[in-house]
Write a protein that holds these residues in place. Sequence first.
Motif, PDB file in Angstrom:
ATOM      1  N   THR B 401       0.833  -1.198   0.000  1.00 56.09           N
ATOM      2  CA  THR B 401       0.000   0.000   0.000  1.00 56.09           C
ATOM      3  C   THR B 401       0.868   1.248   0.000  1.00 56.09           C
ATOM      4  OG1 THR B 401      -1.647  -1.215   1.275  1.00 56.09           O
ATOM      5  CG2 THR B 401      -1.872   1.166   1.197  1.00 56.09           C
ATOM      6  N   ALA B 402       1.926   1.239   0.823  1.00 56.50           N
ATOM      7  CA  ALA B 402       2.815   2.403   0.874  1.00 56.50           C
ATOM      8  C   ALA B 402       3.441   2.638  -0.494  1.00 56.50           C
ATOM      9  CB  ALA B 402       3.887   2.204   1.943  1.00 56.50           C
ATOM     10  N   VAL B 403       3.881   1.560  -1.153  1.00 52.87           N
ATOM     11  CA  VAL B 403       4.481   1.710  -2.482  1.00 52.87           C
ATOM     12  C   VAL B 403       3.440   2.229  -3.470  1.00 52.87           C
ATOM     13  CG1 VAL B 403       5.381   0.416  -4.454  1.00 52.87           C
ATOM     14  CG2 VAL B 403       6.303  -0.003  -2.181  1.00 52.87           C
ATOM     15  N   LEU B 405       0.725   3.975  -2.976  1.00 53.67           N
ATOM     16  CA  LEU B 405       0.395   5.380  -2.736  1.00 53.67           C
ATOM     17  C   LEU B 405       1.518   6.275  -3.248  1.00 53.67           C
ATOM     18  CD1 LEU B 405      -0.987   5.033   0.905  1.00 53.67           C
ATOM     19  CD2 LEU B 405      -2.341   5.617  -1.100  1.00 53.67           C
ATOM     20  N   GLU B 406       2.744   5.781  -3.093  1.00 49.82           N
ATOM     21  CA  GLU B 406       3.900   6.572  -3.518  1.00 49.82           C
ATOM     22  C   GLU B 406       3.923   6.769  -5.030  1.00 49.82           C
ATOM     23  OE1 GLU B 406       7.637   4.751  -2.303  1.00 49.82           O
ATOM     24  OE2 GLU B 406       8.602   5.721  -4.011  1.00 49.82           O
ATOM     25  N   THR B 408       1.774   7.460  -7.056  1.00 51.67           N
ATOM     26  CA  THR B 408       0.954   8.546  -7.595  1.00 51.67           C
ATOM     27  C   THR B 408       1.766   9.817  -7.780  1.00 51.67           C
ATOM     28  OG1 THR B 408       0.271   9.254  -5.388  1.00 51.67           O
ATOM     29  CG2 THR B 408      -1.104   7.621  -6.468  1.00 51.67           C
ATOM     30  N   ALA B 409       2.877   9.942  -7.040  1.00 49.79           N
ATOM     31  CA  ALA B 409       3.659  11.176  -7.123  1.00 49.79           C
ATOM     32  C   ALA B 409       4.269  11.340  -8.508  1.00 49.79           C
ATOM     33  CB  ALA B 409       4.744  11.181  -6.047  1.00 49.79           C
ATOM     34  N   LEU B 670      -6.374   7.611  -8.180  1.00 49.99           N
ATOM     35  CA  LEU B 670      -6.771   6.331  -7.588  1.00 49.99           C
ATOM     36  C   LEU B 670      -6.475   5.166  -8.539  1.00 49.99           C
ATOM     37  CD1 LEU B 670      -8.038   5.240  -4.983  1.00 49.99           C
ATOM     38  CD2 LEU B 670     -10.260   5.339  -6.089  1.00 49.99           C
ATOM     39  N   PHE B 674      -4.235   1.820  -7.857  1.00 49.55           N
ATOM     40  CA  PHE B 674      -4.716   0.444  -8.044  1.00 49.55           C
ATOM     41  C   PHE B 674      -3.838  -0.323  -9.044  1.00 49.55           C
ATOM     42  CE2 PHE B 674      -9.214   1.730  -6.673  1.00 49.55           C
ATOM     43  CZ  PHE B 674      -9.082   1.099  -5.456  1.00 49.55           C
TER      44      PHE B 674
END
Lengths: 754, 754
Positions: B401-403, B405-406, B408-409, B670, B674
């Motif tokens: 999850t951390a990866v 979310l990252e 998206t940057a 999002l 995913f």
Amino acid sequence: MELIWLIPVAGFAAVLYALWLAWDVLRRDPGTPEMQNVASMIFEGAMAFLRRQYSTIALLALVTAVVIFFIVGGVSEGVKEIISDKGEVRYGDKVVSRWEEGLLTSIAFLVGAAASALAGYIGMYISVRSNSRTASAATRSLSEAITVSLRGGAVSGFLVVALSLLGVSGIFLVYSQLLGNPDSITPFLIVGFGFGASFVALFAQLGGGIYTKAADVGADLVGKVEAGIPEDDPRNAAVVADLVGDNVGDCAGRGADLFESMSAENIGAMILGVVIYKVTGNLEWVVFPLVLRSFGILATMAGLTSVPFFARRQTGGDPMTPLNYGYYIVSILSVAGLFIATRVMLGDAWYWFFFCGLIGIGTGIAFVYITQYYTSGAWRPVREIANASRTGPATNIITGTAVGLETTAATAITIGLALVASFVLGSEAADTLGVKGFSSGVFGTAVATMGMLMSAAYILSMDTFGPITDNAGGITEMSGAPESARHITDSLDAVGNTTKALTKGYAVASAGLAAFLLFSAYLDKVKERLDIPLTEELPIDLSTPDVFVGGLLGVMLVFLFSSLAIRAVGTTAARIIEEVRRQFREDPGIMAGTSRPDYGRAVDITARASLRAMVAPGLLAVGMPVAVGLIFRFARDQSVTVAGVTYPDSSGWLAVAGLLMIGTIGGVILATFFNNVGGAWDNAKKYIEAGMLQVPSGNPGTMITLGKGTDAHKAAVVGDTVGDPYKDTAGPSLHVLVKLLSTITLVLAPLFIS
Amino acid sequence: MELIWLIPVAGFAAVLYALWLAWDVLRRDPGTPEMQNVASMIFEGAMAFLRRQYSTIALLALVTAVVIFFIVGGVSEGVKEIISDKGEVRYGDKVVSRWEEGLLTSIAFLVGAAASALAGYIGMYISVRSNSRTASAATRSLSEAITVSLRGGAVSGFLVVALSLLGVSGIFLVYSQLLGNPDSITPFLIVGFGFGASFVALFAQLGGGIYTKAADVGADLVGKVEAGIPEDDPRNAAVVADLVGDNVGDCAGRGADLFESMSAENIGAMILGVVIYKVTGNLEWVVFPLVLRSFGILATMAGLTSVPFFARRQTGGDPMTPLNYGYYIVSILSVAGLFIATRVMLGDAWYWFFFCGLIGIGTGIAFVYITQYYTSGAWRPVREIANASRTGPATNIITGTAVGLETTAATAITIGLALVASFVLGSEAADTLGVKGFSSGVFGTAVATMGMLMSAAYILSMDTFGPITDNAGGITEMSGAPESARHITDSLDAVGNTTKALTKGYAVASAGLAAFLLFSAYLDKVKERLDIPLTEELPIDLSTPDVFVGGLLGVMLVFLFSSLAIRAVGTTAARIIEEVRRQFREDPGIMAGTSRPDYGRAVDITARASLRAMVAPGLLAVGMPVAVGLIFRFARDQSVTVAGVTYPDSSGWLAVAGLLMIGTIGGVILATFFNNVGGAWDNAKKYIEAGMLQVPSGNPGTMITLGKGTDAHKAAVVGDTVGDPYKDTAGPSLHVLVKLLSTITLVLAPLFIS
């Protein structure tokens, strides 16, 4: 100004009430020597962490204060008097020089930061003193245990609210009366207070959130999973760190969060009141938010005092019931207070704002129910997740994610409805007041936000109730207290989980509701800098690339920030696991139960690692709005036209506006997802542990219970562990991030304007 | 109009090329009778699903077409001629009556829907014919297997691109030349084509995505986990459904996705070209996007033809390398085509748009690398997840999850940069063209989008390569082919996973880049309805509650839609599990290997369940923008001022604009999360399976490999399973949702305007 005397009265009453509660808790039986022994380890660990954390934050805050002084003093042009002229509000002579403005902002920042830290410190002090007393009370009766834990939590709740109220009104008084600044510009001078509060809250919530979940996940993985020993087992070196974590995360972290919510939203509302004040000539519009908060404090005192009464009347049953009754009392008294405050202070159009406030109070109640529906075992969502655990951890996670994503709908619709409705009602007052519909509409949303926050002290008391009962359970376990006491603390702990989830729902809702008022305050600040009359609307055109890309980066910011926060939990937990493994390896007596593990070292390592880990996401949150504002200011040249005048080179503040507004939307939605999915996973596990997951057996008519120790339970434990950093680190930190974006842009607005 | 002949030439060349590829694939050895047997089961299952799916979609589309006719005909006021008058573009006499407009829009909708369905059908037909031929080729050589599978995939890729190009240009030609509508209003009349394409794409992607992952998850859970038999084992009744799923999800679904991307963005770009056309008098500005696409097709044909050449030169090594070389050739030739097209068609300011196009091509290449970095085992992110699997499924999920979310940057920054840069470059041409900076800036972003999409056929060919090789692997396994063939199909399968991930990155990037042009087209449509000159800027003020709450609901929509899509996978998978269990229970011969499971029934049940499950998210996507627009239209009364004229009661189209723009931001971010987290989890599992996860053993200097069957591997399998519905159902459906929002609002705009 008939009700203004209420502000100091309510503020000092809250302080006295908190002192009385503290005295009442501290005079109680602190428990057996074993209990006191465990409690003192928790106390030392928590205080040591807080001291270390606060010295890091203090250093960062001092540097930031100096930076603020130079930025505001260097790039601002000073503050001009605000004049009302035939319904238009424009600017007069300069009354505050730019370096004076920088100094006042910088001082307000430090005062806000200090007040927030003080509230957190005292609240924590009492909270970690209440845990062994709750454990002791649990050996006697449920009703006494509720009373002690709730009062211990209320100390923190009331101090936070009182210090915010006294802080904001105090600095307003000093800046306006003592230093002689005009009333209408003082709200702009005290924005630093809100930024200071957000700044401390961000780091307190991040550091506390990382600490608590790293200790929790680390202790579970190395204890339950690797060594096969139960939760809270004294042989696990990380168990004290886990108990410390409950305090520094849920108590100190959330306290700082709500301190800054109230402070920032109060100041924002005061800024919005300036326009109506200048047009109507009544200062009431500026101080109204403070008076409303005072009524809220009085209502909360009455509600909280009534809880032991309800608890005594009820024998057995759900401990949540007396807490709910207390909340109803707070809500009813808040409506009465709202009626008096609007009727007395807001002139002929008062009733429109009374309705706005009602919407706010209603929104608060709605979120209590929405959160319970999605995170409590009694309804479909949690049951669905528990059911999905039957086919393993993967389906548990997939179903949980689906539920979590779904919860954003109720949140967004409720916030959207409350915003539109309070804006529409507020606009209705425009003609009576002689302002534009936009000004009174936004003030309507501010009243709704203030109405919702009237019950903040109560919510916060319930929230701090959580770690106290959680700690009491751990103390009971570690001190070998009788089984009956453990039953009582377990039932309180389950309630604590619900109240913690409620507080998060409440914090998200208030962040969403406040968004509108806070960025309207930012726009007022921009207007002030650009000499645009406050009565004019400043369009933030989403079809310009600056606003759109600013928004894209804003949503990205909340995702990246969450990534860093979640990752920080992982790296810190790895540190703890290493340390516990080392202790097991080097001293076989620990596992045998003959020697005591070195709890202090585990506490210390967790503290160091989590404080190091909070720096990166913290700096991202502070740095990114500044970077985006500066890059767009110099790289792009979008112009904006207001009332026929064109303002060139506006890209900097436009991109920041996009980042702020759209980032807020993204943050509110993502935080809702994290908070609710984590709570639902937690309670799906508890649902299975309670033996409520039943499947048909081979024989028709009979059911098999899939309880503790089954594969379904193991799958649910995976979901619970995944949810930990979601709901206690990323989610709550996002609330603070969203509000920090508002306060930082409010303070640094001059930097983004060419 | 010197290059306009290129459009039919490129379009028909692409069709002929696809036919040649199909002929080349079909004439090859279809494999052993066992292979053909399995392949024919897949073929029948896929075709049966497609027929059933298309009949559902056809029904929904017919109803929608009638609704469009009545809505547009009922609420519109007809279309007025667009006139240029001293640099201002305003409106003349009505040239199309409102019922005629409704009819034309409705017909365009049906033509777009039919073309999209046709492209999907033919592409699938060849794709499911290529799998056994690839399996057969794999018994001979890697190079032949690559050639067959890539050519099979390219049939789909080229048909999709060719049908989109011929469809858009054909309907433009018919509506303008045959029916005699003015060139300048024809782009507005064909918006229905884009909506039709989106409509089919949404349901194709949703239905296919649900099917493929439900079959995958269901087959894995009931086979690998419950029964303990390997993947693709013929005893598993769901195994054919799983292989069918690869085709209907990745091939038909993604084909429809990119068909609608190209069509919608083409039409949007043509609408934006209208202003410049009217001011300069050159129709080139309207047809330029079509010509650029034609160059892209020619470049892609050359690039794809070169791949077997590179594949033959390379013996052994990574099969990705020849594919990458082919992509470089496409990119270089695209730059040449871009140069010619801009130089010849775009007058004196051509070079600014040449640079915009270069940015688009560069963005495409950047996304190839970003996706590889985040989802391939060679870099930090996947290794981090593999490492975290050592402490169990929970840490695997948390780190993943951390990866995710990252990631998206990088996506947001690249898209943001490309948007701002192409807008700035486009604006530079404004003075030369005599239009406002805004008009040519937005056209610049359109050229960038078109530049990026020049390579769409190549990307799509690589994407369809994925399911073909995946199927070939399954056929090899089920038909008992030699081990060496399985090795070749495994290596191709790994490449297929990468190319599938690349396509998703590409689709997200194009959606993000296109967002700006598509909602600018929506605003042009609103201007046309309100009689606002197209040369005026229409502000979408984010500080009004309508736009803000519209945006809040837009972000909520993408979360809720994802929730429904993910949940649909869960419920459909449960159906499949029940069926396989039933077959195992009722016929013990299946497990013993003596009797064949009823594959057809499992395929049938999956098809029914997934088609039922696609309806709810599909209707949400179509219904919510309409509901928001209507509610705000009637409940609120925000006014908008453009060039001194005030337009009251604008809340409907404002809220829709907020929903569209901010929902797009949320959807892009999002979907990125995913897609990438799913890909990273998948490859972390493969990384462990390849024996690359090594930990220090007790003895210094030696390492232990944690490979297949270890706890770390089991944890990684959990992550992979969780990622399945993320990356193959929710993520890809979100791309389509984002673009559907654009096309539906474009078509139904009149409904939101009072």
